[in-house]
Design a protein around this motif. Structure first.
Motif, short mmCIF file in Angstrom:
data_model
loop_
_atom_site.label_atom_id
_atom_site.label_comp_id
_atom_site.label_asym_id
_atom_site.label_seq_id
_atom_site.Cartn_x
_atom_site.Cartn_y
_atom_site.Cartn_z
N THR A 62 0.80 -1.24 0.00
CA THR A 62 0.00 0.00 0.00
C THR A 62 0.82 1.28 0.00
O THR A 62 0.24 2.36 0.05
CB THR A 62 -0.90 0.05 1.25
OG1 THR A 62 -0.07 0.00 2.41
CG2 THR A 62 -1.92 -1.06 1.25
N ARG A 68 -6.82 1.31 2.40
CA ARG A 68 -6.83 0.68 1.08
C ARG A 68 -7.61 -0.63 1.09
O ARG A 68 -7.60 -1.37 2.07
CB ARG A 68 -5.40 0.38 0.59
CG ARG A 68 -4.56 1.61 0.35
CD ARG A 68 -5.02 2.28 -0.93
NE ARG A 68 -4.39 3.54 -1.17
CZ ARG A 68 -3.47 3.74 -2.09
NH1 ARG A 68 -3.05 2.77 -2.85
NH2 ARG A 68 -2.97 4.94 -2.25
N GLU A 69 -8.28 -0.90 -0.01
CA GLU A 69 -8.95 -2.19 -0.21
C GLU A 69 -8.66 -2.62 -1.64
O GLU A 69 -8.90 -1.88 -2.58
CB GLU A 69 -10.45 -2.09 0.02
CG GLU A 69 -11.13 -3.44 -0.06
CD GLU A 69 -12.56 -3.41 0.43
OE1 GLU A 69 -13.29 -4.36 0.10
OE2 GLU A 69 -12.96 -2.47 1.13
N SER A 70 -8.13 -3.83 -1.80
CA SER A 70 -7.77 -4.32 -3.13
C SER A 70 -9.01 -4.79 -3.88
O SER A 70 -10.09 -4.94 -3.29
CB SER A 70 -6.77 -5.47 -3.01
OG SER A 70 -7.42 -6.65 -2.58
N GLY A 73 -10.39 -7.69 -2.28
CA GLY A 73 -10.98 -7.50 -0.96
C GLY A 73 -9.99 -7.41 0.19
O GLY A 73 -10.40 -7.30 1.34
N ILE A 75 -7.54 -5.81 2.87
CA ILE A 75 -7.76 -4.53 3.54
C ILE A 75 -6.55 -4.04 4.33
O ILE A 75 -5.72 -4.82 4.78
CB ILE A 75 -8.97 -4.62 4.50
CG1 ILE A 75 -8.78 -5.74 5.52
CG2 ILE A 75 -10.26 -4.78 3.73
CD1 ILE A 75 -9.82 -5.77 6.62
N GLN A 79 -2.75 -5.27 3.68
CA GLN A 79 -3.61 -5.95 2.72
C GLN A 79 -3.94 -7.38 3.13
O GLN A 79 -3.66 -8.35 2.41
CB GLN A 79 -2.99 -5.91 1.32
CG GLN A 79 -2.96 -4.53 0.71
CD GLN A 79 -4.35 -4.03 0.38
OE1 GLN A 79 -4.92 -4.39 -0.62
NE2 GLN A 79 -4.91 -3.19 1.24
N GLU A 100 -13.57 -2.92 9.43
CA GLU A 100 -13.42 -1.47 9.19
C GLU A 100 -12.24 -0.92 9.99
O GLU A 100 -11.47 -0.10 9.50
CB GLU A 100 -14.73 -0.76 9.55
CG GLU A 100 -14.93 0.55 8.87
CD GLU A 100 -14.92 0.49 7.35
OE1 GLU A 100 -14.47 1.48 6.75
OE2 GLU A 100 -15.33 -0.52 6.75
N LYS A 103 -9.07 -2.01 8.46
CA LYS A 103 -8.83 -1.28 7.20
C LYS A 103 -8.24 0.10 7.46
O LYS A 103 -7.36 0.54 6.72
CB LYS A 103 -10.15 -1.16 6.43
CG LYS A 103 -10.02 -0.48 5.09
CD LYS A 103 -11.36 -0.49 4.38
CE LYS A 103 -11.30 0.23 3.06
NZ LYS A 103 -12.61 0.25 2.40
N ASN A 109 -3.86 -3.20 12.08
CA ASN A 109 -3.53 -3.93 10.86
C ASN A 109 -2.09 -4.42 10.89
O ASN A 109 -1.81 -5.56 10.53
CB ASN A 109 -3.77 -3.03 9.64
CG ASN A 109 -3.75 -3.81 8.35
OD1 ASN A 109 -2.69 -4.04 7.78
ND2 ASN A 109 -4.93 -4.22 7.90
#
Length: 187
Positions: A62, A68-70, A73, A75, A79, A100, A103, A109
Motif C-alpha cells: 500500500t 486501502r482495499e484491493s 478485498g 484490507i 492488505q 473497518e 482497514k 492492521n
C-alpha cells in the motif's frame, strides 16, 4: 563581470550546501521512507519478526497508505484478506477488531499482519523468500510448490515460482528489504 562573479559564488554556495546536506544526512531515506516505525517496531518485537520485512511488505502492498482495499478485498496497510484476518484474530487471541478498524487503523492492521508473518515464519522455518511468497500466494500453495519440488524456496530460484504475480511480488519485497537494510542502520 560582477554579475557573472555573483552567479559563480551563488553556484558554489549552492553546491557546497547540497554536498553538506547529502553528507550529513541519510538522504536516501527521503526516497525510501518508513512510516509507522513505532508500530512496526513494537509489533515486530512482540512477534519476533524482522521489522524491515514488515516495512517492505507494507511498502509493496500500500506504500504506507491506510484505508486501502484491493480488488480482491484485501484490507488495510498490510492488505490482509478478510478470511485470513478473521482466522488470525481467532488464533492470535487478539482483541476483536472489526474489518473497518483493520482497514483504517494502522496499529491494528500492522499487529495482525505481523502476527501472520510470524506464523508463516514458523511454518517455513524462517526462510524469508518462502515467507514472502506465502504472504502473497497463501501458505498452502507455497507448501505444495516446495513439496512437489516446483520451487525450493530460495532467493536464487525466485524465477521458478510458478505464479507470475507472486514471483514479481517476492522480487519487489526483496528489493525494498535490501534498500531498507542498506539505508537504515537500525529500526
Amino acid at each position: 563581470m560582477k554579475w557573472l562573479r555573483k552567479k559563480r559564488v551563488l553556484l558554489l554556495l549552492f553546491i557546497g550546501f547540497t554536498a553538506i546536506l547529502f553528507l550529513s544526512t541519510n538522504w536516501m531515506s527521503w526516497f525510501y521512507p518508513i512510516h509507522y516505525k513505532d508500530e512496526i517496531r513494537k509489533h515486530s518485537i512482540t512477534y519476533d519478526i524482522d521489522p524491515f520485512l514488515v516495512a517492505s511488505i507494507i511498502r509493496v502492498e500500500t506504500n504506507f497508505k491506510t484505508g486501502r482495499e484491493s480488488k480482491k478485498g484485501a484490507i488495510g496497510l498490510m492488505q490482509l484478506m478478510p478470511d485470513t484476518a478473521k482466522w488470525a484474530l481467532e488464533k492470535a487471541k487478539l482483541p476483536d477488531a472489526s474489518m473497518e478498524e483493520l482497514k483504517h487503523e494502522p496499529s491494528a492492521n500492522i499487529e495482525l499482519g505481523t502476527w501472520y508473518l510470524s506464523t508463516l515464519s514458523r511454518q517455513f522455518e524462517g526462510k524469508r523468500t518462502a515467507i514472502i511468497a506465502a504472504y502473497n500466494a497463501g501458505p498452502g500453495k507455497v507448501q505444495k510448490w516446495l513439496d512437489e519440488g516446483i520451487w525450493d524456496g530460495t532467493d536464487a530460484t525466485i524465477k521458478d515460482i510458478p505464479f507470475g504475480e507472486t514471483r514479481h511480488y517476492v522480487q519487489r519485497v526483496n528489493y525494498y528489504y535490501d534498500q531498507y537494510t542498506d539505508i537504515y542502520n537500525e529500526f
